[in-house]
Write a protein that holds these residues in place. Structure first.
Motif, PDB file in Angstrom:
ATOM      1  N   PHE A  50       0.824  -1.209   0.000  1.00 25.14           N
ATOM      2  CA  PHE A  50       0.000   0.000   0.000  1.00 25.14           C
ATOM      3  C   PHE A  50       0.861   1.264   0.000  1.00 25.14           C
ATOM      4  O   PHE A  50       0.581   2.229  -0.708  1.00 25.14           O
ATOM      5  N   THR A  51       1.924   1.239   0.803  1.00 23.01           N
ATOM      6  CA  THR A  51       2.818   2.416   0.849  1.00 23.01           C
ATOM      7  C   THR A  51       3.476   2.650  -0.498  1.00 23.01           C
ATOM      8  O   THR A  51       3.588   3.786  -0.963  1.00 23.01           O
ATOM      9  N   GLY A  52       3.921   1.559  -1.154  1.00 23.02           N
ATOM     10  CA  GLY A  52       4.546   1.690  -2.462  1.00 23.02           C
ATOM     11  C   GLY A  52       3.598   2.228  -3.513  1.00 23.02           C
ATOM     12  O   GLY A  52       3.972   3.068  -4.345  1.00 23.02           O
ATOM     13  N   LEU A  53       2.339   1.753  -3.485  1.00 33.64           N
ATOM     14  CA  LEU A  53       1.360   2.245  -4.452  1.00 33.64           C
ATOM     15  C   LEU A  53       1.066   3.730  -4.238  1.00 33.64           C
ATOM     16  O   LEU A  53       0.958   4.496  -5.200  1.00 33.64           O
ATOM     17  N   TRP A  54       0.936   4.146  -2.969  1.00 27.55           N
ATOM     18  CA  TRP A  54       0.721   5.570  -2.711  1.00 27.55           C
ATOM     19  C   TRP A  54       1.950   6.402  -3.097  1.00 27.55           C
ATOM     20  O   TRP A  54       1.825   7.547  -3.532  1.00 27.55           O
TER      21      TRP A  54
END
Length: 483
Positions: A50-54
């Motif tokens: 999730f952090t990478g996608l954001w």
């Protein structure tokens, strides 16, 4: 992967340390990692995903979301200690609860982490030894932050969260020792006793435990100022160390260069500098060894140049401060003339404060100079060389005449000698050490033997031109020619 799981489990050990008020065994991290590996892996994987996608949205959203998900592991540990089945704990639920806890508290966590910068830099200066104390301090303060978000209620451990291979209960036994089995009911809030970890959190966040919902003080500014000061101190120390190393390297290089090129021989055939005939070659009647004739050995100390020095000794009462210096690897070598050759390996662009003093052609205003380290090697003939009378031009125009400090070897140089000197040429204009893009110089030489003084090569002009001096590909061209 295994080391990451053990690290996450070690955080669980720290979590239990804070919530159970007793230091557990660090080796408990290994069985905990084995027991909860799948749950920890799923949670950590989803947080990273999730952090990478954001972060794909120009990084900033990813940074913000990393703070939103910061309590996910603590929520997972807390639910384990409340007796929930690890196979039924949803990683997405833990992330959601973390987002809810961090709603409106991201800035507080950012300031808390910012307060560790100074300690991090100091621990780094100890070659990592300081991290033995810093790591527990940081982790326990973050655990206190999580408990503070939940309203300062201690979680009640699962009666049997984990059983050791030998059958002993690792966590509930610790609870029994410290609190007494049977004194808790599931989910019952308990007012914690003050602990060292609570004090660490309170100091970091400016809160107290005197009220159920402590209000943070506005002392984060002092933490921010302290962190900035610590960064500036470390940068200043790094600059001093870097400058010292660079100065030592330049000084060592100059020493090596001096030992290889400044091989000055002052032995002559008579005290007045006269040179005797040699190998059938007879010097002209007035030819003398200039170095010996004018006491060149005693003038050697005044001609030295130290690139690592902070000041430039122009004369005894004028010593301007060097504000900038740049080394130029010219590696210039002239064509041979009467079996002799002139070379310049290095030169320096030196910046000094704009001022007026004796520069060689009278009292003039200058803000910088060029220093050439020139070497002359004679062969079988005796010749006269005048490098200190060189004419220098840059892209700012013609420079002043060379300073009198440069008249070290001017005049006669006997056969088979190697002489070198530093030539100081002050400039009329020098905005910065990188402002010179082109430079050119010439100086004269004359034959000193009876067999050569009237020949076609009786006089000679040594010269060089350097272009693209301020760039990465400087080009040097030899301009030497017979006059």
């Amino acid at each position: 992967m295994i080391s990451q799981m053990v690290t996450l489990a070690l955080n669980f050990v720290y979590f239990n340390w804070y919530t159970l008020k007793k230091v557990p065994r660090v080796l408990d991290a290994f069985p905990l990692a084995a027991k909860y590996a799948w749950g920890l892996f799923k949670l950590q994987f989803l947080i990273g995903l999730f952090t990478g996608l954001w972060a794909l949205l120009f990084y900033i959203p990813g940074i913000i979301k990393s703070f939103s998900y910061a309590q996910s592991l603590n929520v997972y540990f807390d639910r384990l200690n409340h007796g929930e089945d690890p196979t039924k704990i949803s990683a997405l639920d833990c992330i959601t609860q973390s987002r809810q806890l961090m709603n409106g508290n991201k800035w507080r966590l950012f300031l808390l982490q910012l307060s560790f910068i100074g300690w991090l830099l100091l621990a780094t200066l100890t070659l990592g030894i300081g991290f033995l104390w810093l790591t527990p301090y940081v982790i326990m303060t973050q655990m206190a932050f999580y408990v503070g978000l939940k309203g300062a209620s201690d979680p009640v451990p699962d009666p049997n969260p984990m059983v050791s291979p030998g059958g002993s209960d690792l966590i509930s036994s610790q609870v029994a020792e410290t609190q007494g089995v049977g004194e808790f009911s599931l989910g019952e809030p308990i007012k914690p006793e003050p602990t060292v970890e609570d004090s660490l959190y309170n100091q970091a966040m400016g809160t107290t435990n005197q009220t159920p919902n402590p209000t943070p003080k506005r002392n984060w500014i002092w933490w921010l100022v302290g962190g900035v000061i610590a960064v500036l101190v470390v940068l200043a120390l790094g600059n001093v160390v870097s400058h010292g190393i660079q100065s030592a390297r330049e000084k060592r290089a100059e020493t090596q260069e001096s030992s290889s090129t400044r091989k000055i021989t002052i032995d002559t055939d008579s005290d007045d500098g006269k040179v005797a005939p040699h190998n059938g070659i007879k010097p002209v009647a007035d030819f003398t060894d200039a170095l010996n004739e004018r006491g060149g050995a005693s003038r050697a100390s005044s001609n030295k140049f130290d690139p690592s020095s902070r000041t430039l000794e122009v004369n005894y009462d004028v010593k301007p401060k060097i504000t900038g210096i740049r080394k130029l690897a010219l590696n210039w070598q002239s064509e041979k003339w009467l079996d002799s050759r002139a070379t310049i390996e290095n030169a320096w662009i030196v910046k000094i404060p704009q001022q007026k003093f004796e520069v060689g052609s009278g009292e003039e205003t200058t803000g910088g100079l060029l220093v050439f380290h020139i070497n002359i090697k004679t062969g079988k003939y005796d010749n006269n060389y005048y490098p200190s009378q060189m004419t220098v031009k840059t892209n700012f125009g013609k420079a002043y005449d060379s300073h009198y400090k440069s008249t070290y070897i001017d005049g006669g140089i006997p056969n088979d000698k190697s002489r070198s000197e530093y030539v100081y040429v002050f400039l009329k204009k020098l905005p910065s050490i990188k402002s010179i893009n082109k430079l050119e110089f010439t100086f004269s030489a004359y034959a000193g033997d009876e067999s050569t003084e009237d020949g076609d090569e009786a006089s000679y002009e040594f010269g060089m031109r350097a272009t693209n001096v301020s760039g990465n590909r400087m080009k040097v061209t030899d301009l030497s020619r017979t006059e």
